[in-house]
Design an enzyme around this catalytic site. Structure first.
Site, short mmCIF file in Angstrom:
data_model
loop_
_atom_site.label_atom_id
_atom_site.label_comp_id
_atom_site.label_asym_id
_atom_site.label_seq_id
_atom_site.Cartn_x
_atom_site.Cartn_y
_atom_site.Cartn_z
N ASP A 274 0.86 -1.17 0.00
CA ASP A 274 0.00 0.00 0.00
C ASP A 274 0.91 1.24 0.00
OD1 ASP A 274 -2.15 1.74 0.03
OD2 ASP A 274 -3.27 0.63 1.53
C1 NOJ Z 1 -4.13 3.89 0.20
C2 NOJ Z 1 -5.33 3.00 0.30
O1 NOJ Z 1 -5.28 2.25 1.49
C3 NOJ Z 1 -5.49 2.04 -0.86
O2 NOJ Z 1 -6.75 1.44 -0.78
C4 NOJ Z 1 -5.33 2.76 -2.17
O3 NOJ Z 1 -5.47 1.83 -3.23
C5 NOJ Z 1 -3.97 3.43 -2.21
N1 NOJ Z 1 -3.86 4.39 -1.11
C6 NOJ Z 1 -3.71 4.15 -3.54
O4 NOJ Z 1 -4.51 5.26 -3.62
#
Ligand code: NOJ
Length: 725
Positions: A274
């Site tokens: 993430d």
């Molecule tokens: C953080 C989020 O937890 C995730 O769901 C998302 O895909 C990413 N950022 C990218 O934006």
């Protein structure tokens, strides 16, 4: 080497193409493929005046980037792909990603709403439409579905989830992955990225990103089944979650990424971190330096670094020093290349402009689907004296509340490609539908403001009307990532507004547009009808009007338990007994609240009524590897056609390990005409009856089981069956 199991997406041809490419790559080329950046994050360095995007363009020219996300459209996508084609020897296209969570330009209902339809096929269609739309902009990687089982309405990301049940979430996971990865030949439309693996939905106290501490039992019984289903459905990637789980942040967690995901399930796709999660290992306090964070994550099985830049800064050196074997890097790169090949990107890195007429036709189809999805996502919670559906003829209706003339908030939490001007607001939807009825509108108050200035105008509108329809709830910023709440009440002055309007004595319909279950037991005193409408996307108002005026008979059911108050949270149907007596001072209860939900999991009303006959089974005893069928006669006893979600639950009465009071093992959405009956049957075998025993094996233990078939987790006819030794 990467395996090429039979039936897998990883064919020998893909594998050999990936291996040929790999053989021509330098170590830096390889690590470049493992590196992803956020194109939307573009600070300008005040000293040099150079923007982040300019730096990234240079990195792309040097072949040091494998993936980019948050671009804004086909032109930009093609521009960056061109940089690769013009400047790198191997010309490996970028994998372009995006958070396409509930639609792209056509915004569909939030996932929790779509889950309320109890219709995974609907999610398949919306995911397919979203991928087709995003692919037309060069986005070949959608960061969806979000399949974190969520039991806590304080957690803002419950909006993005399928709710609290492992089976329902698994069914949606399968449909969503398959829909998002629709085969449009020669490549797929897009790669899906089920997330967040794993346990992120159980953040302590419902506070986003918080610590997760959970047993292997809960992990394997509740959290992992949807991810396993997603993998079996061919998901090409998975996103590791931000959180720590039992002391180890997931992107550095070999138990999750290697033992379970790769080892037990044979996952062949990309594991992406993430956002900046590698850097966060330092903040978590499990790595003392970027190098250490790099080493831990890559050795734990993480293939792609989202945005931190740690892989590209440190991995080549770590390989040269022998701290990370190059074979580990090769594995990761082969996976990334294989996905790019599978998507057809290598042959076709650029997107072609779609003719405006064709785009308009496609858009119209998606909009129609958005309306179908909106009305199917709505749950009727209360309907005293059959106040709903409203008549379109001759009555005067006051539409009141901060979410009525509002075309921003129905877009929901993950809709940055959606536009408010594409949204049919609730007021517009009612106006379109109401025919000869007179509509008066007053906002009454803002969503979260304490001011009561608008009350007088709202009361005046209500006085003039035969019936009042109130649009209440939350703004889109109140749910989603990093939007946890400690109150489940209506924000601002909304409750006061309801109380004052209801005091006029007119019939009141409350429509709740929220991103989470709210705890509003008091609302039943004031509203004759309550409609849970969530954030429904671009066709929000049309879908709501379809339900309010009876053009569509609501068939939605809650995918998550609604509490009476926040003190009950987490409250979910899949709970266990305690050893205590059922009642009395030393039973397990609250001295100041019921332990029952306000609305149970699976609950929802219809404009017709259904009656259930007794549950009958094809046999009363079976072997552990046998099968029996449980039947119920369902009758539409009302005057309209309608849909019932017939739910089947089981309890293992005595097992070697404590069991939930009820577990959903099947459901069917059945449409019946007035007076029509149907036999609804569920096949029950080892998959439905197995429990995770003390040695963590799925086993059917002989003994007594109770089966329920009914309209929700708190009701239903039951029958006993026995599994023989
Ligand atoms: C953080 C989020 O937890 C995730 O769901 C998302 O895909 C990413 N950022 C990218 O934006």
């Amino acid at each position: 080497m990467i395996s090429t199991e039979k039936g897998s997406w990883l064919t020998p041809a893909i594998k050999s193409q990936a291996e040929q490419l790999l053989s021509r790559m330098t170590l830096e080329d390889k690590v470049g493929q493992m590196t992803q950046y956020d194109w939307g994050f573009n600070p300008i360095n005040p000293e040099t005046g150079v923007s982040q995007r300019d730096l990234l363009r240079e990195e792309i020219r040097l072949g040091r980037v494998g993936s980019i996300f948050n671009l804004s459209g086909a032109e930009e996508a093609n521009e960056l792909q061109q940089l690769i084609q013009d400047n790198t020897e191997l010309r490996i296209p970028l994998l372009i990603g995006r958070d396409v969570i509930h639609g792209y330009k056509t915004v569909f209902p939030i996932p929790l709403a779509q889950a309320s339809a109890w219709n995974p096929e609907l999610a398949r269609k919306t995911a397919e439409a979203a991928s087709r739309e995003s692919m037309a902009d060069g986005v070949a990687w959608v960061f969806a579905p979000m399949i974190d089982v969520s039991r806590d309405p304080r957690w803002g990301r419950i909006a993005e989830s399928i709710g609290e049940d492992p089976l329902l979430t698994s069914d949606y996971a399968k449909a969503w992955v398959e829909g998002a990865q629709v085969d449009d030949g020669p490549g797929l439309a897009a790669a899906s990225c089920p997330k967040h693996f794993a346990g992120y939905g159980l953040a302590e106290a419902g506070r986003d990103y918080n610590t997760v501490d959970l047993s292997d039992r809960v992990l394997r019984e509740v959290i992992l089944p949807p991810f396993k289903e997603a993998v079996e459905s061919g998901a090409l990637s998975i996103m590791a979650s931000f959180n720590e789980i039992n002391g180890v942040p997931v992107c550095a967690n070999p138990y999750l990424l290697k033992t379970i995901l790769r080892g037990e399930w044979g996952f062949e796709g990309i594991v992406a971190s993430d956002y900046n999660a590698l850097q966060e290992l330092i903040t978590h306090g499990v790595a003392g330096s970027e190098e250490e964070a790099c080493e831990r994550t890559v050795l734990a099985g993480c293939d792609m670094d989202m945005h931190s830049g740690i892989f590209i800064r440190h991995l080549p050196k770590l390989v040269r020093e022998g701290r990370v074997p190059e074979s580990v890097i090769d594995q990761s790169v082969l996976r990334i290349l294989a996905v790019k090949i599978k998507l057809g990107l290598i042959e076709k890195p650029f997107v072609e402009a779609v003719a405006p007429e064709a785009a308009a036709v496609a858009r119209a189809g998606f909009t129609e689907l958005a309306r179908e999805a909106a009305r199917e996502s709505i749950v009727l919670l209360r309907n005293e004296n059959s106040l709903l559906p409203l008549s379109k003829d001759g009555q005067s209706i006051a539409v009141i509340g901060p979410l009525a003339d509002n075309s921003k908030d129905p877009l929901g939490c993950w809709a940055f490609d959606g536009k408010p001007e594409d949204v049919v607001s609730m007021l517009a939807g009612i106006r379109q539908a109401a025919g000869a009825s007179a509509i008066q509108f007053a906002e009454g108050c803002a969503i979260a403001d304490a001011s009561e200035e608008g009350f007088a105008q709202a009361l005046e509108a209500a006085r003039q009307a035969d019936v009042v329809v109130m649009a209440l709830g939350e703004s889109l910023e109140m749910s989603g990532e990093s939007r946890s709440r400690t109150s489940l009440d209506l924000p601002g002055a909304q409750r006061r507004l309801v109380e004052e309007i209801a005091a006029l004595g007119k019939p009141v319909v409350a429509v709740l547009l929220s991103g989470r279950p709210l705890a509003l037991p008091w609302l039943e005193e004031y509203a004759d009808a309550i409609v849970q409408a969530w954030h429904l996307g671009v066709q929000s108002g049309s879908g709501i009007a379809d339900v309010l005026f009876g053009d569509y008979n609501p068939g939605g059911r809650l995918p998550v338990t609604f509490p009476h108050n926040i003190g009950q949270v987490p409250i979910y149907y899949y709970r266990k007994k305690t050893g205590r007596p059922p009642a009395g001072v030393y039973s397990s209860y609250y001295i100041d609240s019921t332990t029952e939900p306000l609305y149970p999991f699976g609950y929802g009303l219809s404009y017709t009524t259904f009656s259930y006959g007794p549950v009958v089974t094809s046999r009363t005893t079976m072997k552990a590897d046998g099968v029996l069928v449980a039947y119920v006669m369902l009758e539409n006893t009302g005057c309209r056609e309608g849909e019932e979600v017939v739910q089947c639950y089981v309890r293992d009465e005595v097992a070697s390990v404590t069991q939930p009071l009820k577990k959903l093992i099947g459901y069917q959405k059945v449409k019946l005409a007035p007076g029509e009956s149907a036999v609804v049957s569920f096949s029950i075998g080892a998959k439905e009856l197995a429990i995770l025993d003390g040695d963590m094996n799925w086993t059917v233990e002989p003994g007594d089981f109770t089966l329920w078939i009914g309209p929700n987790a708190s009701q239903g006819e039951s029958v006993s069956i026995k599994v023989e030794r």
